[in-house]
Scaffold this motif. Structure first.
Motif, PDB file in Angstrom:
ATOM      1  N   LEU A   1     -33.168  14.153-102.830  1.00  0.00           N
ATOM      2  CA  LEU A   1     -32.385  13.849-101.796  1.00  0.00           C
ATOM      3  C   LEU A   1     -31.386  12.772-102.207  1.00  0.00           C
ATOM      4  O   LEU A   1     -31.550  11.978-102.851  1.00  0.00           O
ATOM      5  CB  LEU A   1     -33.457  13.175-100.711  1.00  0.00           C
ATOM      6  N   HIS A   2     -29.874  12.999-101.481  1.00  0.00           N
ATOM      7  CA  HIS A   2     -29.018  11.937-101.667  1.00  0.00           C
ATOM      8  C   HIS A   2     -29.212  11.060-100.830  1.00  0.00           C
ATOM      9  O   HIS A   2     -29.194  11.203 -99.339  1.00  0.00           O
ATOM     10  CB  HIS A   2     -27.680  12.814-101.641  1.00  0.00           C
ATOM     11  N   GLY A   3     -29.321   9.791-101.105  1.00  0.00           N
ATOM     12  CA  GLY A   3     -29.534   8.717-100.263  1.00  0.00           C
ATOM     13  C   GLY A   3     -28.473   7.811-100.023  1.00  0.00           C
ATOM     14  O   GLY A   3     -27.219   8.076-100.421  1.00  0.00           O
ATOM     15  N   PRO A   4     -28.817   6.534 -99.568  1.00  0.00           N
ATOM     16  CA  PRO A   4     -27.898   5.458 -99.008  1.00  0.00           C
ATOM     17  C   PRO A   4     -27.047   4.841-100.245  1.00  0.00           C
ATOM     18  O   PRO A   4     -27.675   5.110-101.576  1.00  0.00           O
ATOM     19  CB  PRO A   4     -28.345   4.618 -98.166  1.00  0.00           C
ATOM     20  N   ARG A   5     -26.177   4.021-100.184  1.00  0.00           N
ATOM     21  CA  ARG A   5     -25.532   3.305-101.347  1.00  0.00           C
ATOM     22  C   ARG A   5     -26.204   1.870-101.448  1.00  0.00           C
ATOM     23  O   ARG A   5     -26.595   1.400-100.170  1.00  0.00           O
ATOM     24  CB  ARG A   5     -24.012   3.118-101.296  1.00  0.00           C
ATOM     25  N   ILE A   6     -26.594   1.450-102.682  1.00  0.00           N
ATOM     26  CA  ILE A   6     -26.921   0.083-102.765  1.00  0.00           C
ATOM     27  C   ILE A   6     -25.679  -0.528-103.612  1.00  0.00           C
ATOM     28  O   ILE A   6     -25.429  -0.179-105.028  1.00  0.00           O
ATOM     29  CB  ILE A   6     -28.293   0.167-103.646  1.00  0.00           C
TER      30      ILE A   6
ATOM     31  N   VAL B   1     -46.851  13.739-103.365  1.00  0.00           N
ATOM     32  CA  VAL B   1     -47.850  13.428-104.525  1.00  0.00           C
ATOM     33  C   VAL B   1     -47.007  12.523-105.609  1.00  0.00           C
ATOM     34  O   VAL B   1     -47.475  11.619-106.518  1.00  0.00           O
ATOM     35  CB  VAL B   1     -48.076  14.746-105.169  1.00  0.00           C
ATOM     36  N   GLY B   2     -45.743  12.733-105.487  1.00  0.00           N
ATOM     37  CA  GLY B   2     -44.945  11.690-106.386  1.00  0.00           C
ATOM     38  C   GLY B   2     -43.508  11.631-105.912  1.00  0.00           C
ATOM     39  O   GLY B   2     -42.991  12.363-105.118  1.00  0.00           O
ATOM     40  N   HIS B   3     -43.054  10.321-106.073  1.00  0.00           N
ATOM     41  CA  HIS B   3     -41.550   9.846-105.672  1.00  0.00           C
ATOM     42  C   HIS B   3     -40.950   8.988-106.433  1.00  0.00           C
ATOM     43  O   HIS B   3     -41.571   8.230-106.862  1.00  0.00           O
ATOM     44  CB  HIS B   3     -41.686   9.615-104.002  1.00  0.00           C
ATOM     45  N   ARG B   4     -39.679   8.709-106.451  1.00  0.00           N
ATOM     46  CA  ARG B   4     -38.882   7.831-107.118  1.00  0.00           C
ATOM     47  C   ARG B   4     -37.500   7.779-106.756  1.00  0.00           C
ATOM     48  O   ARG B   4     -36.628   8.860-106.816  1.00  0.00           O
ATOM     49  CB  ARG B   4     -39.059   7.989-108.653  1.00  0.00           C
ATOM     50  N   TRP B   5     -36.940   6.493-106.107  1.00  0.00           N
ATOM     51  CA  TRP B   5     -35.509   6.364-106.096  1.00  0.00           C
ATOM     52  C   TRP B   5     -34.785   5.998-107.301  1.00  0.00           C
ATOM     53  O   TRP B   5     -35.513   4.978-107.982  1.00  0.00           O
ATOM     54  CB  TRP B   5     -35.415   5.567-105.023  1.00  0.00           C
ATOM     55  N   GLY B   6     -33.565   6.302-107.547  1.00  0.00           N
ATOM     56  CA  GLY B   6     -32.805   6.084-108.647  1.00  0.00           C
ATOM     57  C   GLY B   6     -31.349   6.042-108.392  1.00  0.00           C
ATOM     58  O   GLY B   6     -30.909   6.554-107.330  1.00  0.00           O
ATOM     59  N   PHE B   7     -30.641   5.622-109.321  1.00  0.00           N
ATOM     60  CA  PHE B   7     -29.423   5.887-109.079  1.00  0.00           C
ATOM     61  C   PHE B   7     -28.412   6.969-109.992  1.00  0.00           C
ATOM     62  O   PHE B   7     -27.225   7.020-109.987  1.00  0.00           O
ATOM     63  CB  PHE B   7     -28.546   4.330-109.922  1.00  0.00           C
TER      64      PHE B   7
ATOM     65  N   ILE C   1     -30.917  -3.783 -98.834  1.00  0.00           N
ATOM     66  CA  ILE C   1     -31.777  -3.582-100.075  1.00  0.00           C
ATOM     67  C   ILE C   1     -31.178  -4.190-101.041  1.00  0.00           C
ATOM     68  O   ILE C   1     -30.024  -4.027-101.439  1.00  0.00           O
ATOM     69  CB  ILE C   1     -31.994  -2.218-100.247  1.00  0.00           C
ATOM     70  N   LYS C   2     -31.932  -5.164-101.998  1.00  0.00           N
ATOM     71  CA  LYS C   2     -31.245  -5.854-102.949  1.00  0.00           C
ATOM     72  C   LYS C   2     -31.360  -5.143-104.093  1.00  0.00           C
ATOM     73  O   LYS C   2     -30.366  -5.046-105.018  1.00  0.00           O
ATOM     74  CB  LYS C   2     -32.102  -7.071-103.177  1.00  0.00           C
ATOM     75  N   ASP C   3     -32.234  -3.943-104.600  1.00  0.00           N
ATOM     76  CA  ASP C   3     -32.131  -3.584-105.992  1.00  0.00           C
ATOM     77  C   ASP C   3     -33.256  -2.386-105.705  1.00  0.00           C
ATOM     78  O   ASP C   3     -33.876  -2.049-104.576  1.00  0.00           O
ATOM     79  CB  ASP C   3     -32.769  -4.338-106.922  1.00  0.00           C
ATOM     80  N   LEU C   4     -33.195  -1.465-106.588  1.00  0.00           N
ATOM     81  CA  LEU C   4     -34.216  -0.157-106.475  1.00  0.00           C
ATOM     82  C   LEU C   4     -35.442  -0.686-106.781  1.00  0.00           C
ATOM     83  O   LEU C   4     -36.455   0.070-105.940  1.00  0.00           O
ATOM     84  CB  LEU C   4     -33.795   0.689-107.934  1.00  0.00           C
ATOM     85  N   ALA C   5     -36.052  -1.736-107.171  1.00  0.00           N
ATOM     86  CA  ALA C   5     -37.257  -2.086-107.055  1.00  0.00           C
ATOM     87  C   ALA C   5     -37.820  -2.337-105.753  1.00  0.00           C
ATOM     88  O   ALA C   5     -38.944  -2.039-105.111  1.00  0.00           O
ATOM     89  CB  ALA C   5     -37.593  -3.416-107.698  1.00  0.00           C
TER      90      ALA C   5
END
Length: 463
Positions: free
Chosen positions: A170-175, A194-200, A288-292
């Motif tokens: 999924l294309h998400g918002p900008r940070i 069952v699994g997920h992860r946001w990234g750049f 949101i400050k960061d991906l964490a």
């Protein structure tokens, strides 16, 4: 007849008119002779049109509401469609309506269901979704965008948990000006994530960061169904699935059959999670400050909100339905580490060396002139395992190292901290509730790689 009796009769008549309106709307779609596919097409058509309600106002009825009315009519006939007569005075305090209207004006993308969740999280109580939607219709706050018409396909559901996982991005918002991407895998039978992860980045590294913890915590599925995106057709994914005995299936280009559940989940993500994140264009929401932080908040939302509530189709909470099939065998740490290493084939030169992305390595001289497989951690090219004809052939000794990681293995970089905004922080409320609940719940560690394997200890979040 007294004035009170007149009012009561008027309320009863209005309730009957509402019931009649509902019945006239669904009568064709409720025909028991229709197949599920035919009924779905009619309901989607009705949901895409405007209708005149008993007061003459032009309104839209959601597909989910139409499905509920059909179910109520089947179970209780016409009387089940007639609402209870309204009270003489509204039961919802005006200040609650004012807050709901303010939340809608703050972010018009918020649905009535989402605003109800925010109100409940903030003040502990909220009117039902239909009450809020009527208020939005009455005050002109309803979004005028028509639902997107899509091609209709038949329904399918796996027979048991972990039979089929579907993955997508999924294309998400900008940070901090950088676009984010969410990789997620949904269990077809239970609808559990069952699994997920946001990234750049939408690449194999971020895909692995979502899939590996899922396999470690949730077990190994029989099938994984994905599209033809570059990350999903990478040879690394094919190798990982082959090592773990997973059948990797790709959908035909341009044909979305089978991915409806993950796409429906992504609509829920946009309607409940990303809608609450502030963007660079000045929209209100949590910064949101960061991906964490992004991944922590998302985990809280999935575990505390999405996994706990009843799914509209299965009539069970996703996690409850998935747990009904537990326990599931999980791969050993060594098998998982082996599956998630990368490999490339090279020919051994006359001097007994091989090259890999600008680096040179010394191998066993007996391998000169032969083609070997180099197996490695993409973030550490100083150590390579060598295999020849499927058998172990020792390790490759570094001879000349100019690159320490694979070109595709790009770690995330930290974003600059952002100042929080004012107003109701829905994601913060969910996050705090999830943190409070962690002491009595199982932590699936969906975002944490196996600490025993140094190959996966690279910090992808930039935290």
């Amino acid at each position: 007849m007294s004035h009170h009796d007149d009012e009561q009769a008027a309320r009863l008549e209005r309730a009957r008119q509402i019931g009649l309106f509902r019945y006239m709307l669904i009568r064709e779609a409720a025909d028991p002779s229709l197949s599920g596919r035919q009924r779905g097409a009619l309901v989607r058509k009705l949901a895409g049109e405007e209708h005149a309600d008993p007061d003459g106002r032009r309104i839209r009825i959601s597909r989910w509401t139409l499905d509920r009315w059909i179910l109520e009519w089947r179970q209780g006939g016409f009387d089940a469609l007639v609402p209870s007569p309204r009270q003489a005075q509204p039961r919802t305090p005006p200040e609650v309506f004012e807050l709901a209207g303010a939340l809608k004006k703050e972010n018009p993308e918020r649905t009535a269901a989402q605003i109800r969740r925010i109100l409940k999280a903030q003040i502990g109580w909220a009117p039902d979704e239909r009450t809020l939607q009527r208020m939005f219709n009455r005050t002109g706050l309803t979004s005028l965008r028509a639902p997107k018409q899509t091609e209709i396909f038949g329904r399918f559901e796996a027979d048991r948990p972990n039979e089929l996982w579907t993955g997508d991005a999924l294309h998400g918002p900008r940070i901090d000006g950088r676009k984010t991407y969410l990789f997620a895998f949904i269990d077809d039978h239970s609808r559990a994530i069952v699994g997920h992860r946001w990234g750049f980045a939408e690449d194999t590294v971020r895909l692995a960061a979502a899939l590996r913890p899922a396999l470690s915590a949730r077990g190994v599925p029989q099938y994984i169904y994905v599209d033809n995106g570059s990350a999903f057709v990478d040879s690394w994914l094919l190798r990982a699935c082959a090592k773990l005995g997973i059948k990797l299936v790709h959908s035909a280009p341009g044909r979305p059959e089978g991915r409806g559940k993950i796409e429906r989940f992504f609509r829920t993500v946009n309607g409940e999670f990303t809608v609450e994140i502030a963007s660079a264009h000045g929209e209100v929401g949590r910064e949101i400050k960061d991906l964490a932080e992004m991944n922590r908040l998302f985990t809280a939302w999935v575990e505390h909100s999405y996994h706990r509530r009843e799914h509209s189709e299965t009539k069970m909470a996703p996690l409850e339905r998935w747990m009904a099939g537990a326990p599931f065998p999980v791969p050993s740490p060594s098998d998982l580490a082996e599956a998630f290493r990368w490999s490339e084939h090279r020919s051994v030169g006359r001097t007994g060396t091989v090259s890999l992305h600008g680096n040179r390595y010394q191998v066993d001289p007996r391998l000169v002139g032969r083609k070997v497989e180099l197996v490695f951690d993409p973030f550490d090219l100083t150590f390579l395992q060598v295999r020849c004809d499927g058998a172990d052939a020792g390790t490759a000794q570094p001879f000349q190292i100019s690159r320490h990681s694979h070109p595709k293995a790009r770690p995330e970089t930290p974003a600059e901290p952002a100042r929080p905004t004012t107003g109701i922080d829905y994601l913060g409320l969910i996050d705090r509730a999830h943190a409070t609940d962690l002491s009595s719940r199982v932590n699936y560690a969906a975002l944490h790689p196996d600490p025993a394997e140094p190959v996966e200890t690279v910090d992808l979040t930039g935290g």
